[in-house]
Design a protein around this motif. Structure first.
Motif, PDB file in Angstrom:
ATOM      1  N   UNK A   1       2.437   2.526  -4.898  1.00  0.00           N
ATOM      2  CA  UNK A   1       3.692   1.796  -4.702  1.00  0.00           C
ATOM      3  C   UNK A   1       3.339   0.576  -3.869  1.00  0.00           C
ATOM      4  N   UNK A   2       3.477  -0.612  -4.444  1.00  0.00           N
ATOM      5  CA  UNK A   2       3.196  -1.835  -3.690  1.00  0.00           C
ATOM      6  C   UNK A   2       4.443  -2.259  -2.922  1.00  0.00           C
TER       7      UNK A   2
ATOM      8  N   UNK B   1      -3.451  -6.454  -5.385  1.00  0.00           N
ATOM      9  CA  UNK B   1      -4.403  -5.693  -4.583  1.00  0.00           C
ATOM     10  C   UNK B   1      -4.309  -6.055  -3.106  1.00  0.00           C
ATOM     11  N   UNK B   2      -3.836  -7.273  -2.818  1.00  0.00           N
ATOM     12  CA  UNK B   2      -3.726  -7.720  -1.428  1.00  0.00           C
ATOM     13  C   UNK B   2      -2.433  -7.262  -0.767  1.00  0.00           C
ATOM     14  N   UNK B   3      -1.478  -6.738  -1.545  1.00  0.00           N
ATOM     15  CA  UNK B   3      -0.210  -6.282  -0.979  1.00  0.00           C
ATOM     16  C   UNK B   3      -0.382  -4.930  -0.295  1.00  0.00           C
TER      17      UNK B   3
ATOM     18  N   UNK C   1       8.370  -1.652  -3.810  1.00  0.00           N
ATOM     19  CA  UNK C   1       9.361  -1.726  -2.736  1.00  0.00           C
ATOM     20  C   UNK C   1       9.571  -3.182  -2.333  1.00  0.00           C
ATOM     21  N   UNK C   2      10.848  -3.556  -2.202  1.00  0.00           N
ATOM     22  CA  UNK C   2      11.215  -4.926  -1.879  1.00  0.00           C
ATOM     23  C   UNK C   2      12.122  -4.961  -0.650  1.00  0.00           C
ATOM     24  N   UNK C   3      11.919  -5.927   0.254  1.00  0.00           N
ATOM     25  CA  UNK C   3      12.828  -6.092   1.384  1.00  0.00           C
ATOM     26  C   UNK C   3      14.086  -6.824   0.945  1.00  0.00           C
TER      27      UNK C   3
END
Length: 267
Positions: free
Chosen positions: A111-112, A133-135, A151-153
């Motif tokens: 889960x990014x 990959x950097x998240x 997941x998003x803010x």
């Protein structure tokens, strides 16, 4: 015009190994000589016959255009199964949306998390495995299988009683037409537009976006302005949703009474 990169040999080897086939067994299934198949897989044959390319792509149930132009090894198992099931744009004529993913050492999807500072680059990097990959990434136990999650803010109060600044866990929606009316979603819009968290209804004119906070009016965005849709699964917040006020309770009871009155025979 820059030449389009071709992934024929890479995809052939990848799909063959994915099905645990030897060159000999695959050649036999295709009614093709092993020498010819090996030449295609190694790139020895500079210009393979069109008939052979079509034959191979049909065997693996991947559209020819996708077989040639998409690096299938980067899609992940879930997306490959979707392509094989017939969701490919070239097979169905639909506007397929393939989401890039990352996987953990156990070959399970991560889960990014897209933090606030990364939102500006998400539109450009959402299909780039290096960007993803950097998240920050993590795994959540007991999530329903068969979906890709992210997941998003959020910001603002348009979706109260869900607290402002909540993080929304959502699953990727490939076929927008499958959405039921008023489905809670994160909608990624193109250009400089903000990510939005709304109730989404698909209409002939585009996406009708509705806020649970009645202070905000509904509006419609064109399909061409939508990059991705992620269906709400859960929210995570340090704040508790606001308790119902006395006024909210009164309004709720009035609505219940209205329903009872209108449902009586003869009304």
């Amino acid at each position: 015009m820059e030449a389009q990169e071709i992934f024929l040999k890479e995809n052939l080897k990848f799909l063959r190994q994915r099905k645990k086939l030897t060159q000999e067994s695959l050649a036999e299934a295709l009614d093709m000589s092993r020498v010819k198949l090996k030449a295609i897989e190694t790139g020895t044959t500079a210009n393979p016959a069109v008939q052979d390319i079509v034959l191979i792509s049909r065997y693996f149930k991947i559209a020819t255009d996708t077989f040639l132009l998409v690096n299938l090894a980067k899609l992940g198992e879930l997306k490959l199964r979707e392509l094989e099931a017939g969701s490919d744009v070239y097979l169905t004529g639909k506007n397929i949306r393939v989401v890039a993913i990352t996987i953990n050492p156990d070959s399970k999807e991560n889960v990014e998390y897209v933090p606030i500072k990364a939102k500006a680059g998400y539109r450009a990097g959402h299909t780039d495995p290096e960007y993803l990959a950097a998240l920050p990434k993590f795994n959540i136990p007991n999530l329903p299988s068969g979906y890709t999650y992210r997941m998003f803010p959020t910001s603002g109060d348009s979706m109260l009683p869900i607290p402002e600044g909540s993080d929304i866990l959502a699953r990727y929606v490939q076929n927008w037409k499958d959405l039921k009316a008023a489905t809670l979603c994160i909608v990624i819009l193109v250009g400089d537009q903000e990510f939005v968290f709304k109730q989404v209804t698909i209409t002939p004119d585009g996406l009708l976006l509705h806020s649970m906070n009645k202070l905000y009016e509904d509006y419609t965005v064109d399909f061409s302005d939508v990059l991705e849709i992620w269906e709400y699964y859960s929210f995570h917040s340090k704040q508790l949703p606001e308790a119902m006020t006395d006024l909210t309770t009164v309004i709720r009871e009035i609505r219940k009474l209205e329903v009872k009155i209108t449902s009586k025979p003869g009304q």
